[in-house]
Scaffold this motif. Structure first.
Motif, short mmCIF file in Angstrom:
data_model
loop_
_atom_site.label_atom_id
_atom_site.label_comp_id
_atom_site.label_asym_id
_atom_site.label_seq_id
_atom_site.Cartn_x
_atom_site.Cartn_y
_atom_site.Cartn_z
N GLY A 37 0.51 -1.22 0.07
CA GLY A 37 0.12 0.10 -0.05
C GLY A 37 0.86 1.30 0.20
O GLY A 37 0.42 2.19 -0.70
N MET A 61 1.32 -1.60 4.41
CA MET A 61 0.01 -0.97 4.49
C MET A 61 -1.06 -2.06 3.63
O MET A 61 -0.56 -2.30 2.27
N ASP A 62 -2.08 -2.59 4.06
CA ASP A 62 -2.74 -3.57 3.39
C ASP A 62 -3.89 -2.85 2.68
O ASP A 62 -3.92 -1.44 2.67
N MET A 64 -7.02 -2.51 2.73
CA MET A 64 -8.20 -1.80 3.27
C MET A 64 -7.56 -0.34 3.75
O MET A 64 -8.37 0.76 3.71
N GLN A 65 -6.58 -0.29 4.32
CA GLN A 65 -5.72 0.79 4.72
C GLN A 65 -5.39 1.82 3.35
O GLN A 65 -5.79 2.85 3.40
N LYS A 68 -8.88 3.25 2.41
CA LYS A 68 -9.07 4.50 3.23
C LYS A 68 -8.49 5.63 3.17
O LYS A 68 -9.01 6.70 3.01
N THR A 69 -7.15 5.37 2.70
CA THR A 69 -6.29 6.87 2.26
C THR A 69 -6.76 7.40 1.06
O THR A 69 -6.67 8.54 0.88
N TYR A 91 -14.74 -6.99 5.77
CA TYR A 91 -13.96 -6.44 4.74
C TYR A 91 -15.10 -5.72 3.65
O TYR A 91 -14.72 -4.77 3.08
N GLN A 94 -16.29 -2.71 5.07
CA GLN A 94 -15.52 -1.53 5.07
C GLN A 94 -15.39 -0.97 3.53
O GLN A 94 -14.99 0.20 3.37
N TYR A 98 -15.80 2.92 2.22
CA TYR A 98 -14.72 3.33 1.54
C TYR A 98 -15.16 3.59 0.01
O TYR A 98 -14.01 4.16 -0.90
#
Length: 533
Positions: A37, A61-62, A64-65, A68-69, A91, A94, A98
């Motif tokens: 990520g 950083m996976d 999902m992170q 989000k970013t 998952y 989420q 996002y």
């Protein structure tokens, strides 16, 4: 081509994705790859891809992170598709939060990936076309607003809209730039090249002439523009003159109007350009003429309020289809010109502005402006007002106004039918978003109050009630068929406040969402137990 970034910590997965799909044939190109990520964020900020296809489980950083970013930095402008070797409900939730575009399980099935990519491509192209169309419409509106400011007829809302594009400028002036080429096609080509050149090199607002001249463009110069270029006004205009002179061999002239300190005074600068031109043969200056260098003692400030009232009266009569009042309004306009002793050139400016205002009125609900613009160019705008008598000018304005009234009547009929069908389809497709009458009015280029009136007349309920009904019906389906919690369903159907959702649901259905789900499940259990194997 649609740019794609592939993110996965396993090299063979990335390579497999490259080989699995004929990206170019599908309309895509892979612009980069990343193994986690953090690396993907660097690529995203540099390459600005349209789509990111990312694994969820990665080091540092996976996915999902990363989602989000990306959502926090780019919002809805950048889309993501997430890949995972196994399915976990958290998952998926989420991913919805996002605004992830899609979610695909590993091992990846080619047909499933193709389906996702084709759906994204169609959606992307549709969004791109809508954005291009919106930008075109916004440019048309901006140009019309600037025209009204130059003519001194802008209201406060118009001034506020245009002020955004000029920042905190405290010194403004209008430049009138003309070519003396005699060939009409050369004039048109030159004006187009000048517009492109100034916007590219100086980032200044440029307008084609809106008074019929094909050899003229207008350029708004501000103190912010001069500061950015680090030039004085004289240096800037001289450089501009030299640059534009290289576009074609014909001579050009630049008239620098009066400097003003506020946007609502810009019409004074515009009118002074015309005055400067009328005095050029009595001056030793040239080919660049500055207001400050001319003998302006003969200038008389023309009133800018009364003509707007007269124009508004005619426009309102046309809007309200009071055809019998048109002649009186047209006569009052020309009587004003006569009483104020306004010279024919300024009369022409006023009448062309009025004509374009009426064109905007007729076309405000129609995105295809070209046909009616050609119609106007071939009639009213081609008149030489100075060569006609006052009675002939009044008659021409009346005939033009009658045609506008008839076309507006046709547009209003079209609104009540075609637009409502498109509005209904839009609501059904976007009910889960934060839509409003104001947003719909902007999207379909209609007055929101008028849209609300015809909507209620056609459907028998207000827009708000109609939208609530659509959302609640979808909520009942989710309550029956899914295990989502009530607050999750509220968000999925467009309610940001779950308490408000419960209140609306109970008002429409006569019971709370929890009561409805309990009753629906009981009925389902009863139906199932009554079935025979």
């Amino acid at each position: 081509m649609i740019n794609v970034l592939i993110v996965d910590d396993e090299p063979f997965i990335r390579q497999g994705l490259l080989l699995l799909i004929d990206w170019r044939a599908l309309g895509f190109q892979v612009c980069g790859q990343a193994s986690n990520g953090l690396q993907a964020l660097d690529c995203i900020r540099t390459m600005k891809p349209d789509l990111v296809i990312s694994d969820i489980k990665m080091p540092e950083m996976d996915g999902m992170q990363l989602a989000k970013t990306v959502y926090e930095e780019y919002g809805d402008e950048m889309k993501m598709v997430l890949l995972s070797g196994y399915y976990e409900f958290e998952y998926a939730k989420q991913a919805i939060k996002y605004q992830v575009n899609d979610y695909i399980l590993k091992p990846i099935v080619k047909d499933e990936l193709l389906q996702v990519l084709e759906a994204f491509r169609d959606s992307f192209l549709e969004r791109t076309e809508e954005k291009r169309h919106q930008e075109k419409q916004e440019q048309i509106v901006l140009t019309q607003h600037v025209q009204s400011i130059l003519l001194g007829t802008a209201d406060q809302e118009t001034l506020d809209h245009v002020r955004v594009h000029y920042g905190n400028a405290t010194k403004l002036r209008c430049l009138m730039i003309e070519t003396e080429s005699e060939r009409e096609q050369q004039q048109a080509d030159w004006c187009q090249q000048v517009e492109v050149s100034i916007n590219r090199n100086h980032a200044g607002h440029v307008l084609k002439s809106f008074t019929g001249e094909k050899n003229r463009v207008l350029h708004i110069v501000t103190d912010l523009l001069l500061k950015r270029e680090a030039l004085s006004l004289e240096q800037y205009v001289t450089r501009l003159y030299n640059e534009l002179g290289r576009i074609q061999s014909a001579a050009i002239a630049i008239y620098a109007g009066k400097e003003v300190s506020r946007l609502d005074e810009l019409h004074e600068s515009y009118y002074s350009c015309g005055k400067i031109k009328s005095l050029r043969f009595f001056s030793a200056y040239g080919p660049i003429y500055y207001f400050e260098h001319m003998d302006t003692s003969v200038f008389i400030n023309q009133p800018a309020g009364r003509e707007k009232q007269l124009f508004d009266g005619l426009i309102q009569a046309i809007e309200e289809q009071r055809i019998e009042d048109v002649h009186g309004h047209a006569q009052a306009i020309f009587q004003f010109f006569l009483e104020q002793r306004i010279e024919p050139g300024i009369v022409g400016i006023h009448l062309h502005y009025l004509a374009y205002t009426l064109l905007g009125l007729v076309n405000r609900d129609n995105s295809d402006l070209n046909s009616d613009e050609q119609w106007m160019q071939s009639t009213f705008l081609q008149e030489n007002y100075a060569m006609l008598s006052m009675e002939e000018n009044i008659e021409n304005l009346c005939e033009f106004s009658y045609t506008c009234a008839e076309k507006l009547k046709e547009r209003q009929k079209w609104n009540a039918m075609g637009v409502l069908a498109r509005v209904e389809a839009y609501i059904h497709e976007h009910y889960m978003e934060n839509i409003s009458l104001k947003l719909l009015g902007e999207h379909f280029f209609m007055n929101s109050a008028y849209l609300g009136q015809i909507f209620k007349k056609h459907y028998g309920v207000s827009f708000s009630d109609y939208l609530n009904q659509i959302r609640i019906e979808e909520a009942t389906r989710l309550l029956r068929r899914t295990d989502y919690r009530v607050y999750e369903i509220a968000a999925m159907v467009g309610y940001r406040d779950s308490d408000y959702f419960i209140n609306r649901f109970e008002k429409i259905k006569g019971e709370t969402p929890a009561q409805y789900r309990k009753r629906a499940q009981a009925m389902h259990t009863s139906d199932s137990s009554s079935c025979t194997p």
